[in-house]
Design a protein around this motif. Structure first.
Motif, PDB file in Angstrom:
ATOM      1  N   ILE A  27      -2.837  -6.510  -5.924  1.00 28.37           N
ATOM      2  CA  ILE A  27      -2.588  -5.696  -7.122  1.00 28.37           C
ATOM      3  C   ILE A  27      -1.363  -4.810  -6.941  1.00 28.37           C
ATOM      4  O   ILE A  27      -0.451  -4.815  -7.761  1.00 28.37           O
ATOM      5  N   GLY A  28      -1.354  -4.031  -5.885  1.00 29.55           N
ATOM      6  CA  GLY A  28      -0.264  -3.080  -5.676  1.00 29.55           C
ATOM      7  C   GLY A  28       0.893  -3.713  -4.950  1.00 29.55           C
ATOM      8  O   GLY A  28       1.053  -3.552  -3.736  1.00 29.55           O
ATOM      9  N   ARG A  29       1.729  -4.454  -5.686  1.00 33.36           N
ATOM     10  CA  ARG A  29       2.880  -5.128  -5.091  1.00 33.36           C
ATOM     11  C   ARG A  29       4.130  -4.802  -5.912  1.00 33.36           C
ATOM     12  O   ARG A  29       4.088  -4.842  -7.145  1.00 33.36           O
ATOM     13  N   PRO A  30       5.245  -4.484  -5.259  1.00 29.42           N
ATOM     14  CA  PRO A  30       6.491  -4.279  -6.010  1.00 29.42           C
ATOM     15  C   PRO A  30       6.885  -5.555  -6.751  1.00 29.42           C
ATOM     16  O   PRO A  30       6.590  -6.659  -6.307  1.00 29.42           O
ATOM     17  N   PRO A  39       0.316  -0.826 -11.044  1.00 26.10           N
ATOM     18  CA  PRO A  39      -0.946  -0.590 -11.755  1.00 26.10           C
ATOM     19  C   PRO A  39      -1.694   0.617 -11.171  1.00 26.10           C
ATOM     20  O   PRO A  39      -1.708   0.833  -9.963  1.00 26.10           O
ATOM     21  N   GLN A  40      -2.308   1.396 -12.040  1.00 23.86           N
ATOM     22  CA  GLN A  40      -3.058   2.578 -11.607  1.00 23.86           C
ATOM     23  C   GLN A  40      -4.358   2.130 -10.944  1.00 23.86           C
ATOM     24  O   GLN A  40      -5.129   1.381 -11.525  1.00 23.86           O
ATOM     25  N   ALA A  41      -4.589   2.627  -9.752  1.00 27.08           N
ATOM     26  CA  ALA A  41      -5.813   2.255  -9.046  1.00 27.08           C
ATOM     27  C   ALA A  41      -6.639   3.457  -8.642  1.00 27.08           C
ATOM     28  O   ALA A  41      -7.715   3.312  -8.061  1.00 27.08           O
ATOM     29  N   THR A  42      -6.143   4.667  -8.945  1.00 26.60           N
ATOM     30  CA  THR A  42      -6.883   5.885  -8.635  1.00 26.60           C
ATOM     31  C   THR A  42      -6.675   6.893  -9.763  1.00 26.60           C
ATOM     32  O   THR A  42      -5.752   6.767 -10.582  1.00 26.60           O
ATOM     33  N   HIS A 211       7.696   9.976   9.792  1.00 23.90           N
ATOM     34  CA  HIS A 211       7.450   8.815   8.953  1.00 23.90           C
ATOM     35  C   HIS A 211       6.823   9.316   7.642  1.00 23.90           C
ATOM     36  O   HIS A 211       6.711  10.517   7.423  1.00 23.90           O
ATOM     37  N   SER A 212       6.404   8.402   6.781  1.00 23.00           N
ATOM     38  CA  SER A 212       5.738   8.808   5.551  1.00 23.00           C
ATOM     39  C   SER A 212       4.804   7.701   5.090  1.00 23.00           C
ATOM     40  O   SER A 212       5.225   6.552   4.940  1.00 23.00           O
ATOM     41  N   TRP A 213       3.524   8.060   4.887  1.00 20.00           N
ATOM     42  CA  TRP A 213       2.491   7.092   4.488  1.00 20.00           C
ATOM     43  C   TRP A 213       2.360   7.123   2.972  1.00 20.00           C
ATOM     44  O   TRP A 213       2.036   8.154   2.383  1.00 20.00           O
ATOM     45  N   THR A 214       2.613   5.972   2.338  1.00 26.20           N
ATOM     46  CA  THR A 214       2.706   5.927   0.880  1.00 26.20           C
ATOM     47  C   THR A 214       2.046   4.677   0.321  1.00 26.20           C
ATOM     48  O   THR A 214       2.298   3.571   0.817  1.00 26.20           O
ATOM     49  N   ILE A 215       1.223   4.845  -0.703  1.00 25.02           N
ATOM     50  CA  ILE A 215       0.695   3.732  -1.486  1.00 25.02           C
ATOM     51  C   ILE A 215       0.951   4.067  -2.959  1.00 25.02           C
ATOM     52  O   ILE A 215       0.227   4.877  -3.547  1.00 25.02           O
ATOM     53  N   ILE A 241      -5.862  -5.819  -2.915  1.00 31.55           N
ATOM     54  CA  ILE A 241      -4.926  -5.552  -1.822  1.00 31.55           C
ATOM     55  C   ILE A 241      -3.776  -4.729  -2.381  1.00 31.55           C
ATOM     56  O   ILE A 241      -3.178  -5.081  -3.409  1.00 31.55           O
ATOM     57  N   PHE A 242      -3.452  -3.651  -1.687  1.00 30.87           N
ATOM     58  CA  PHE A 242      -2.409  -2.741  -2.142  1.00 30.87           C
ATOM     59  C   PHE A 242      -1.394  -2.556  -1.016  1.00 30.87           C
ATOM     60  O   PHE A 242      -1.770  -2.441   0.158  1.00 30.87           O
ATOM     61  N   PHE A 243      -0.127  -2.502  -1.390  1.00 31.58           N
ATOM     62  CA  PHE A 243       0.936  -2.388  -0.406  1.00 31.58           C
ATOM     63  C   PHE A 243       1.678  -1.064  -0.554  1.00 31.58           C
ATOM     64  O   PHE A 243       1.815  -0.524  -1.657  1.00 31.58           O
ATOM     65  N   GLY A 244       2.165  -0.575   0.574  1.00 37.05           N
ATOM     66  CA  GLY A 244       3.058   0.574   0.591  1.00 37.05           C
ATOM     67  C   GLY A 244       4.045   0.383   1.729  1.00 37.05           C
ATOM     68  O   GLY A 244       3.990  -0.613   2.454  1.00 37.05           O
TER      69      GLY A 244
END
Length: 291
Positions: A27-30, A39-42, A211-215, A241-244
């Motif tokens: 779902i969360g793919r560029p 897409p909004q997932a939260t 670093h920076s953790w991002t979804i 599945i969501f990517f960051g």
């Protein structure tokens, strides 16, 4: 030998795809050429996108008003139309208006944006707490309160037998892991696994540099600073599945430090966690989903 390895990987991937690949939707793919949000997932992502839409309307109206006003002044008060300009230097009503109106606009924006900011920063009690540590150039995850810990490398990175390039061997690894060729530079050999509908708190830190953790689909982003332990939270509303990616320039391989999060049902999460603990390390969540 290389051809044999590639054919073996493709064969195993072909056999694995029917059983595994469709269990979780990516779902969360560029998207190439995309200009919008993922897409909004939260709830956090939904709030951020709502706020962005509201501010876009406001600034668009301001731009249209200012450009229209400038055009009117240019046409109405140019030298030809107004050869004798006025000599006054002040206009009290106009000056009051251009002071009060921006204040009202800013108060309105703040009334909506501050609650969104506070919601992100006020960390609730987590149903699942995970510590994410940034390294050059991969992420390490520890499930707080358990003995489960593992590292997460990009598929195709040197640690997984690649050299940060798409090759037939890397494509075979992606397919075998349940991804597609389009997921190169995004998919990792292991993934953070979390249950849907549960509050997840992520403790973020760095082991070497920042670093920076991002979804993006979760609406979360937190710098991983060495010596500091920051927190973020989210509650995923849908499985998938969501990517960051690491969002803080951290060295030569910064571009090859993706993040993969798999959101599964609560039952599947509990089974995966127990299976991983029994095996003494990360286990493929697809095995749980197909049982």
């Amino acid at each position: 030998m290389k051809i044999k390895t590639m054919l073996t990987g493709l064969l195993s991937a072909f056999l694995a795809v029917p059983a595994y690949a469709q269990n979780l939707e990516v779902i969360g793919r560029p998207v190439d050429g995309g200009i919008g949000f993922q897409p909004q997932a939260t709830e956090l992502a939904r709030d951020i996108q709502m706020l962005n839409g509201m501010i876009l309307v406001i600034i668009t109206a301001i731009v249209i008003f200012v450009v229209g006003l400038m055009a009117w002044v240019i046409v109405r008060y140019n030298r030809r139309a107004n050869p004798t300009p006025a000599s006054f230097t002040h206009n009290t009503p106009v000056e009051i208006a251009w002071t009060i109106v921006p204040i009202i606009i800013l108060i309105g924006i703040g009334a909506y944006s501050l609650p969104v900011l506070f919601k992100q920063q006020e960390i609730p009690e987590g149903d699942v707490v995970i510590k994410a540590t940034g390294y050059q150039w991969y992420w390490g995850y520890e499930y707080v309160g358990t003995d489960l810990a593992f590292d997460s490398f990009m598929i195709g990175a040197p640690a997984t037998g690649g050299d940060n390039r798409m090759t037939p061997e890397v494509e075979a690894q992606l397919i075998e892991a349940g991804y597609s060729k389009e997921d190169f530079l995004l998919a990792t050999d292991t993934a953070m696994v979390v249950p849907v509908g549960k509050t997840v708190v992520v403790q973020v830190t760095g082991a070497d540099v920042i670093h920076s953790w991002t979804i993006p689909a979760f609406g979360v982003k937190q710098d991983a600073v060495p010596g500091r332990l920051a927190e973020l939270w989210f509650t995923a509303e849908r499985e998938g599945i969501f990517f960051g990616q690491c969002s803080e320039l951290c060295g030569i391989n910064h571009a090859y430090m993706p993040i993969t999060v798999k959101v599964v049902s609560e039952e599947a999460y509990e089974a995966w966690l127990q299976n991983s603990l029994d095996e003494g390390g990360y286990s493929d969540v697809r095995q749980v989903l197909t049982n």
